[in-house]
Design an enzyme around this catalytic site. Structure first.
Site, PDB file in Angstrom:
ATOM      1  N   SER A 149       0.857  -1.187   0.000  1.00  0.00           N
ATOM      2  CA  SER A 149       0.000   0.000   0.000  1.00  0.00           C
ATOM      3  C   SER A 149       0.895   1.241   0.000  1.00  0.00           C
ATOM      4  O   SER A 149       2.097   1.142   0.291  1.00  0.00           O
ATOM      5  CB  SER A 149      -0.833  -0.021   1.294  1.00  0.00           C
ATOM      6  OG  SER A 149      -1.474   1.209   1.517  1.00  0.00           O
ATOM      7  N   TYR A 168      -2.375  -0.391  10.668  1.00  0.00           N
ATOM      8  CA  TYR A 168      -2.339  -0.740   9.237  1.00  0.00           C
ATOM      9  C   TYR A 168      -0.977  -0.356   8.631  1.00  0.00           C
ATOM     10  O   TYR A 168      -0.334  -1.172   7.952  1.00  0.00           O
ATOM     11  CB  TYR A 168      -3.477  -0.017   8.517  1.00  0.00           C
ATOM     12  CG  TYR A 168      -3.616  -0.363   7.052  1.00  0.00           C
ATOM     13  CD1 TYR A 168      -4.060  -1.615   6.659  1.00  0.00           C
ATOM     14  CD2 TYR A 168      -3.306   0.569   6.063  1.00  0.00           C
ATOM     15  CE1 TYR A 168      -4.197  -1.940   5.309  1.00  0.00           C
ATOM     16  CE2 TYR A 168      -3.447   0.260   4.718  1.00  0.00           C
ATOM     17  CZ  TYR A 168      -3.884  -0.985   4.338  1.00  0.00           C
ATOM     18  OH  TYR A 168      -4.015  -1.299   3.010  1.00  0.00           O
TER      19      TYR A 168
HETATM   20  N1  LIG Z   1      -8.752  -0.424  -0.825  1.00  0.00           N
HETATM   21  C1  LIG Z   1      -7.658   0.305  -0.747  1.00  0.00           C
HETATM   22  O1  LIG Z   1      -7.705   1.548  -0.771  1.00  0.00           O
HETATM   23  C2  LIG Z   1      -6.308  -0.363  -0.636  1.00  0.00           C
HETATM   24  C3  LIG Z   1      -5.162   0.435  -0.839  1.00  0.00           C
HETATM   25  C4  LIG Z   1      -3.917  -0.154  -0.732  1.00  0.00           C
HETATM   26  C5  LIG Z   1      -3.807  -1.492  -0.438  1.00  0.00           C
HETATM   27  N2  LIG Z   1      -4.933  -2.249  -0.241  1.00  0.00           N
HETATM   28  C6  LIG Z   1      -4.753  -3.655   0.091  1.00  0.00           C
HETATM   29  O2  LIG Z   1      -5.413  -4.458  -0.846  1.00  0.00           O
HETATM   30  C7  LIG Z   1      -5.745  -5.725  -0.267  1.00  0.00           C
HETATM   31  C8  LIG Z   1      -7.194  -6.058  -0.570  1.00  0.00           C
HETATM   32  O3  LIG Z   1      -8.017  -5.108   0.072  1.00  0.00           O
HETATM   33  P1  LIG Z   1      -9.381  -4.553  -0.554  1.00  0.00           P
HETATM   34  O4  LIG Z   1      -9.286  -3.089  -0.547  1.00  0.00           O
HETATM   35  O5  LIG Z   1      -9.709  -5.258  -1.795  1.00  0.00           O
HETATM   36  O6  LIG Z   1     -10.380  -4.915   0.640  1.00  0.00           O
HETATM   37  P2  LIG Z   1     -11.607  -5.914   0.786  1.00  0.00           P
HETATM   38  O7  LIG Z   1     -12.584  -5.738  -0.313  1.00  0.00           O
HETATM   39  O8  LIG Z   1     -12.052  -5.740   2.188  1.00  0.00           O
HETATM   40  O9  LIG Z   1     -10.940  -7.349   0.587  1.00  0.00           O
HETATM   41  C9  LIG Z   1     -10.178  -7.955   1.573  1.00  0.00           C
HETATM   42  C10 LIG Z   1     -10.111  -9.431   1.259  1.00  0.00           C
HETATM   43  O10 LIG Z   1      -9.271 -10.055   2.245  1.00  0.00           O
HETATM   44  C11 LIG Z   1      -9.984 -11.151   2.776  1.00  0.00           C
HETATM   45  N3  LIG Z   1      -9.573 -11.495   4.127  1.00  0.00           N
HETATM   46  C12 LIG Z   1      -9.654 -10.762   5.260  1.00  0.00           C
HETATM   47  N4  LIG Z   1      -9.199 -11.470   6.305  1.00  0.00           N
HETATM   48  C13 LIG Z   1      -8.812 -12.678   5.808  1.00  0.00           C
HETATM   49  C14 LIG Z   1      -8.265 -13.848   6.369  1.00  0.00           C
HETATM   50  N5  LIG Z   1      -8.025 -13.956   7.689  1.00  0.00           N
HETATM   51  N6  LIG Z   1      -7.985 -14.890   5.556  1.00  0.00           N
HETATM   52  C15 LIG Z   1      -8.230 -14.838   4.230  1.00  0.00           C
HETATM   53  N7  LIG Z   1      -8.786 -13.762   3.644  1.00  0.00           N
HETATM   54  C16 LIG Z   1      -9.059 -12.699   4.426  1.00  0.00           C
HETATM   55  C17 LIG Z   1     -11.446 -10.747   2.727  1.00  0.00           C
HETATM   56  O11 LIG Z   1     -12.244 -11.908   2.850  1.00  0.00           O
HETATM   57  P3  LIG Z   1     -13.685 -11.902   3.613  1.00  0.00           P
HETATM   58  O12 LIG Z   1     -14.651 -11.332   2.613  1.00  0.00           O
HETATM   59  O13 LIG Z   1     -13.915 -13.329   3.914  1.00  0.00           O
HETATM   60  O14 LIG Z   1     -13.529 -11.048   4.828  1.00  0.00           O
HETATM   61  C18 LIG Z   1     -11.478 -10.108   1.346  1.00  0.00           C
HETATM   62  O15 LIG Z   1     -11.583 -11.098   0.355  1.00  0.00           O
HETATM   63  C19 LIG Z   1      -5.422  -5.601   1.219  1.00  0.00           C
HETATM   64  O16 LIG Z   1      -4.176  -6.205   1.484  1.00  0.00           O
HETATM   65  C20 LIG Z   1      -5.338  -4.092   1.420  1.00  0.00           C
HETATM   66  O17 LIG Z   1      -4.508  -3.745   2.494  1.00  0.00           O
HETATM   67  C21 LIG Z   1      -6.181  -1.721  -0.335  1.00  0.00           C
END
Ligand SMILES: NC(=O)c1ccc[n+]([C@@H]2O[C@H](COP(=O)([O-])OP(=O)(O)OC[C@H]3O[C@@H](n4cnc5c(N)ncnc54)[C@H](OP(=O)(O)O)[C@@H]3O)[C@@H](O)[C@H]2O)c1
Length: 278
Positions: free
Chosen positions: A135, A148
């Site tokens: 990130s 985070y």
């Molecule tokens: N959105 C942003 O602005 C952003 C920016 C930079 C980086 N990121 C990174 O991108 C990645 C994905 O995030 P996202 O934004 O797409 O969020 P999201 O829609 O909340 O997706 C998170 C995913 O991780 C899964 N997860 C959570 N806890 C878990 C566990 N214990 N074991 C296996 N899976 C688990 C969730 O599954 P469930 O549905 O089962 O909970 C979901 O599929 C993360 O690493 C986040 O830090 C996001």
């Protein structure tokens, strides 16, 4: 899994970046195993062509081992692992229960270690690639997002060490650093704003938290933008070590070259503005 397609495992494929990437890669020539944690998400992924859902909770060793044996038994070469599963814990560090910090690291760092270590034998065999979803919080630490940011800074260090170790195996590791992306992660953050604890930090944390959620949802990139870069990282002969993904990278370049005290002054100015509007 389909014969000529390279196979990729994506953790956290139920929503957001993981889901978009499962769809993007499967449309662009890969076979995908998409990690999910519940039946509803499993059933949804079953319907996506060239995507096979697989139960995988990065905090539960047994689910990782079961997923590993399942994939190994298919005799499919595993070419790539996208460590995407992540959660975001936030709040003033001085009000934070240690449990929150543990949960944050259990998923965003220890979970990645568990999964990567388990699937390493398959990835080594294929001289495959590991993609880490970090990130902008992996190099810029904002106030009230301490857990985070700490987890993503830790992931950056972990990944730099691992990438250098993997030179011995002729394998590549790529870090992806998205800025704001419009995914369900922002809605999940709303709960954190409802915390009971009151302290000198509370009004500032609340204001900045609300602002971040609003911006993430309204101005965040489409997760597909991240998927495209992940595709590049998996397919380019010589991918970059890090891909920063944001509409404009000027702010980030400034943060990297400005003296840190100046950045602190900008944060201080932001606090003053909040104070004036309380
Ligand atoms: N959105 C942003 O602005 C952003 C920016 C930079 C980086 N990121 C990174 O991108 C990645 C994905 O995030 P996202 O934004 O797409 O969020 P999201 O829609 O909340 O997706 C998170 C995913 O991780 C899964 N997860 C959570 N806890 C878990 C566990 N214990 N074991 C296996 N899976 C688990 C969730 O599954 P469930 O549905 O089962 O909970 C979901 O599929 C993360 O690493 C986040 O830090 C996001």
């Amino acid at each position: 899994m389909n014969g000529n397609r390279k196979t990729i495992l994506i953790t956290g494929a139920s929503s957001g970046i993981g889901r978009a990437t499962a769809e993007y890669l499967s449309h662009h020539g890969f076979s995908v195993y998409g990690g999910v944690r519940d039946e509803k998400d499993f059933q949804e992924l079953v319907n996506v062509p060239n995507v096979s859902p697989i139960y995988l909770d990065v905090t539960i060793e047994k689910t990782i081992q079961d997923a590993f044996h399942h994939i190994k038994e298919q005799n499919t070469e595993l070419y790539g692992l996208v460590n995407n599963a992540g959660i975001a814990r936030a709040g003033p560090l001085m009000d934070l229960p240690i449990q929150d910090l543990r949960e944050q690291f259990e998923v965003n760092l220890f979970g990645i270690h568990r999964v990567t270590k388990s699937f390493f034998p398959l990835l080594k065999k294929s001289k495959g690639r590991i993609i880490m979803i970090s990130s902008d919080s992996g190099f810029f630490a904002t106030p009230f997002f301490g857990p985070y940011c700490a987890s993503k800074f830790a992931l950056e260090g972990y990944s730099d060490s691992l990438r250098r170790e993997l030179l011995l195996c002729d394998m590549k590791l790529v870090l992806i650093q998205p800025g704001r992306v419009a995914t369900p992660i922002w809605d999940k953050g709303k709960e954190l704003l409802k915390r009971e604890i009151q302290s000198i930090f509370t009004p500032y944390a609340k204001k900045l938290g609300e602002y971040a959620i609003e911006k993430g949802k309204s101005e965040g990139l489409n997760p597909k933008e991240v998927s495209r870069v992940i595709y590049k990282a998996l397919t380019k002969k010589n991918p970059k070590l890090r891909y920063l993904i944001a509409p404009s990278t000027l702010k980030y370049r400034l943060i990297k070259i400005l003296p840190e005290r100046w950045v602190d002054k900008l944060v201080s100015k932001e606090f003053k503005e909040i104070e004036e509007n309380l």
